[in-house]
Design a protein around this motif. Structure first.
Motif, PDB file in Angstrom:
ATOM      1  N   ASP A 160       1.474  24.916  -9.656  1.00 19.24           N
ATOM      2  CA  ASP A 160       0.877  24.510 -10.922  1.00 19.24           C
ATOM      3  C   ASP A 160      -0.558  25.025 -11.037  1.00 19.24           C
ATOM      4  N   TYR A 161      -1.192  25.243  -9.890  1.00 16.00           N
ATOM      5  CA  TYR A 161      -2.560  25.745  -9.831  1.00 16.00           C
ATOM      6  C   TYR A 161      -2.533  27.092  -9.105  1.00 16.00           C
ATOM      7  N   PRO A 162      -2.379  28.197  -9.833  1.00 17.05           N
ATOM      8  CA  PRO A 162      -2.347  29.495  -9.155  1.00 17.05           C
ATOM      9  C   PRO A 162      -3.623  29.690  -8.333  1.00 17.05           C
ATOM     10  N   PRO A 163      -3.468  30.022  -7.046  1.00 17.87           N
ATOM     11  CA  PRO A 163      -4.653  30.123  -6.193  1.00 17.87           C
ATOM     12  C   PRO A 163      -5.554  31.276  -6.616  1.00 17.87           C
ATOM     13  N   GLY A 164      -6.862  30.979  -6.637  1.00 19.85           N
ATOM     14  CA  GLY A 164      -7.866  31.991  -6.934  1.00 19.85           C
ATOM     15  C   GLY A 164      -8.489  32.490  -5.645  1.00 19.85           C
ATOM     16  N   ASP A 165      -9.523  33.291  -5.781  1.00 21.38           N
ATOM     17  CA  ASP A 165     -10.197  33.843  -4.607  1.00 21.38           C
ATOM     18  C   ASP A 165     -10.725  32.746  -3.694  1.00 21.38           C
ATOM     19  N   HIS A 166     -11.215  31.647  -4.279  1.00 26.84           N
ATOM     20  CA  HIS A 166     -11.792  30.563  -3.480  1.00 26.84           C
ATOM     21  C   HIS A 166     -10.738  29.599  -2.955  1.00 26.84           C
ATOM     22  N   SER A 167      -9.714  29.331  -3.748  1.00 27.49           N
ATOM     23  CA  SER A 167      -8.759  28.275  -3.380  1.00 27.49           C
ATOM     24  C   SER A 167      -7.537  28.773  -2.608  1.00 27.49           C
ATOM     25  N   ARG A 168      -7.376  30.062  -2.462  1.00 28.22           N
ATOM     26  CA  ARG A 168      -6.229  30.577  -1.697  1.00 28.22           C
ATOM     27  C   ARG A 168      -6.414  30.225  -0.228  1.00 28.22           C
ATOM     28  N   ILE A 169      -5.428  29.546   0.344  1.00 30.03           N
ATOM     29  CA  ILE A 169      -5.505  29.128   1.753  1.00 30.03           C
ATOM     30  C   ILE A 169      -5.005  30.275   2.620  1.00 30.03           C
ATOM     31  N   LYS A 170      -5.898  30.752   3.477  1.00 30.79           N
ATOM     32  CA  LYS A 170      -5.572  31.908   4.314  1.00 30.79           C
ATOM     33  C   LYS A 170      -5.185  31.498   5.729  1.00 30.79           C
ATOM     34  N   ARG A 171      -5.866  30.492   6.283  1.00 34.37           N
ATOM     35  CA  ARG A 171      -5.536  30.039   7.633  1.00 34.37           C
ATOM     36  C   ARG A 171      -4.486  28.933   7.516  1.00 34.37           C
ATOM     37  N   SER A 172      -3.397  29.060   8.214  1.00 41.32           N
ATOM     38  CA  SER A 172      -2.252  28.130   8.138  1.00 41.32           C
ATOM     39  C   SER A 172      -1.743  28.012   6.695  1.00 41.32           C
ATOM     40  N   PRO A 173      -1.363  29.133   6.089  1.00 39.30           N
ATOM     41  CA  PRO A 173      -0.940  29.091   4.682  1.00 39.30           C
ATOM     42  C   PRO A 173       0.312  28.260   4.427  1.00 39.30           C
ATOM     43  N   LEU A 174       1.105  27.969   5.468  1.00 42.91           N
ATOM     44  CA  LEU A 174       2.277  27.121   5.258  1.00 42.91           C
ATOM     45  C   LEU A 174       1.880  25.676   4.958  1.00 42.91           C
ATOM     46  N   ARG A 175       0.633  25.318   5.219  1.00 41.07           N
ATOM     47  CA  ARG A 175       0.134  23.971   4.911  1.00 41.07           C
ATOM     48  C   ARG A 175      -0.403  23.876   3.482  1.00 41.07           C
ATOM     49  N   ALA A 176      -0.446  24.992   2.782  1.00 41.49           N
ATOM     50  CA  ALA A 176      -1.021  25.045   1.439  1.00 41.49           C
ATOM     51  C   ALA A 176      -0.070  24.447   0.413  1.00 41.49           C
ATOM     52  N   HIS A 177      -0.641  23.744  -0.532  1.00 44.37           N
ATOM     53  CA  HIS A 177       0.101  23.182  -1.661  1.00 44.37           C
ATOM     54  C   HIS A 177      -0.713  23.444  -2.922  1.00 44.37           C
ATOM     55  N   TYR A 178      -0.065  24.031  -3.915  1.00 48.66           N
ATOM     56  CA  TYR A 178      -0.719  24.329  -5.177  1.00 48.66           C
ATOM     57  C   TYR A 178      -0.022  23.594  -6.325  1.00 48.66           C
ATOM     58  N   ASP A 179       0.693  22.533  -5.991  1.00 50.86           N
ATOM     59  CA  ASP A 179       1.437  21.800  -7.004  1.00 50.86           C
ATOM     60  C   ASP A 179       0.679  20.537  -7.425  1.00 50.86           C
ATOM     61  N   ARG A 180       0.844  20.201  -8.672  1.00 44.96           N
ATOM     62  CA  ARG A 180       0.169  19.054  -9.284  1.00 44.96           C
ATOM     63  C   ARG A 180       0.504  17.751  -8.562  1.00 44.96           C
ATOM     64  N   GLU A 181       1.769  17.548  -8.199  1.00 48.08           N
ATOM     65  CA  GLU A 181       2.192  16.289  -7.570  1.00 48.08           C
ATOM     66  C   GLU A 181       1.425  16.040  -6.263  1.00 48.08           C
ATOM     67  N   THR A 182       1.339  17.047  -5.410  1.00 52.20           N
ATOM     68  CA  THR A 182       0.637  16.881  -4.134  1.00 52.20           C
ATOM     69  C   THR A 182      -0.856  16.692  -4.346  1.00 52.20           C
ATOM     70  N   VAL A 183      -1.458  17.531  -5.182  1.00 50.02           N
ATOM     71  CA  VAL A 183      -2.903  17.441  -5.438  1.00 50.02           C
ATOM     72  C   VAL A 183      -3.251  16.068  -6.005  1.00 50.02           C
ATOM     73  N   HIS A 184      -2.536  15.623  -7.023  1.00 48.91           N
ATOM     74  CA  HIS A 184      -2.830  14.328  -7.648  1.00 48.91           C
ATOM     75  C   HIS A 184      -2.613  13.171  -6.667  1.00 48.91           C
ATOM     76  N   ALA A 185      -1.553  13.234  -5.870  1.00 50.77           N
ATOM     77  CA  ALA A 185      -1.281  12.153  -4.911  1.00 50.77           C
ATOM     78  C   ALA A 185      -2.426  12.013  -3.907  1.00 50.77           C
ATOM     79  N   ILE A 186      -2.946  13.121  -3.425  1.00 54.23           N
ATOM     80  CA  ILE A 186      -4.068  13.055  -2.478  1.00 54.23           C
ATOM     81  C   ILE A 186      -5.309  12.512  -3.172  1.00 54.23           C
ATOM     82  N   LEU A 187      -5.615  13.036  -4.350  1.00 51.25           N
ATOM     83  CA  LEU A 187      -6.795  12.551  -5.073  1.00 51.25           C
ATOM     84  C   LEU A 187      -6.678  11.061  -5.378  1.00 51.25           C
TER      85      LEU A 187
END
Length: 193
Positions: free
Chosen positions: A7-34
């Motif tokens: 839902d949030y296409p990763p940009g230059d700053h938000s793209r997770i490079k180290r351990s990218p399998l841990r990355a989540h760019y979906d609204r459900e995960t982001v909102h739940a953590i917040l």
């Protein structure tokens, strides 16, 4: 296996490079953590000097908000709309491996980048402050004395649109080297609440 939701296409700053399998760019995960946290850290730069300020926050829709004294150095600066780095981290457990190298923590985190925006109108500021109180203690706002005009003047509220944002999550047991599993060392997760 289907592709992960983005839902949030990763940009230059938000793209997770180290351990990218841990990355989540979906609204459900982001909102739940917040929505699980109450304390954030806001990073910004004033005259070339980086600062990181911890503060309470809340989310409404696709925005996160925080507030404080209008005399605050951070908030005086953020009124000008600079770019910020907004982070929330929740620690869920100590991951005790059979080696120090693989010892870690289970965590959920969100990092968002963008320009801070001032919540300027009195009606908008009151609504944001009510949202904050309802986030902290639901049902309390109607019981409180309404803010005075001076209290509103002394309070600054800013927000950040959730656009350039990513979540990173580590969960599960320790992952040791294959030869370490035979060691007589306890390994596992100590939950944190």
């Amino acid at each position: 296996m289907s592709a992960p939701q983005i839902d949030y296409p990763p940009g230059d700053h938000s793209r997770i490079k180290r351990s990218p399998l841990r990355a989540h760019y979906d609204r459900e995960t982001v909102h739940a953590i917040l929505d699980a946290g109450l304390l954030c850290h806001v990073g910004y730069v004033i005259d070339g000097q980086p600062y990181v300020t911890p503060t309470a926050y809340w989310r409404k829709g696709e925005r996160v908000y925080w507030h404080g004294s209008s005399a605050s150095k951070m908030l005086r600066h953020l009124k000008t709309g600079p770019r910020v780095c907004f982070t929330v981290s929740l620690m869920d457990g100590l991951v005790l491996a059979r080696s120090g190298f693989h010892t870690s923590v289970n965590y959920r985190s969100v990092m968002a980048f963008g320009a801070a925006e001032l919540v300027a109108g009195e009606t908008e500021k009151l609504a944001a402050l009510e949202d904050m109180m309802e986030r902290i203690v639901p049902g309390r706002w109607p019981e409180l004395k309404p803010p005075t005009r001076q209290e509103l003047k002394a309070t600054t509220v800013v927000s950040l649109q959730l656009e350039d944002v990513a979540a990173k999550v580590r969960s599960g047991p320790p992952i040791d080297e294959p030869e370490d599993y035979s060691l007589d060392v306890w390994a596992g997760v100590v939950p944190m609440h």
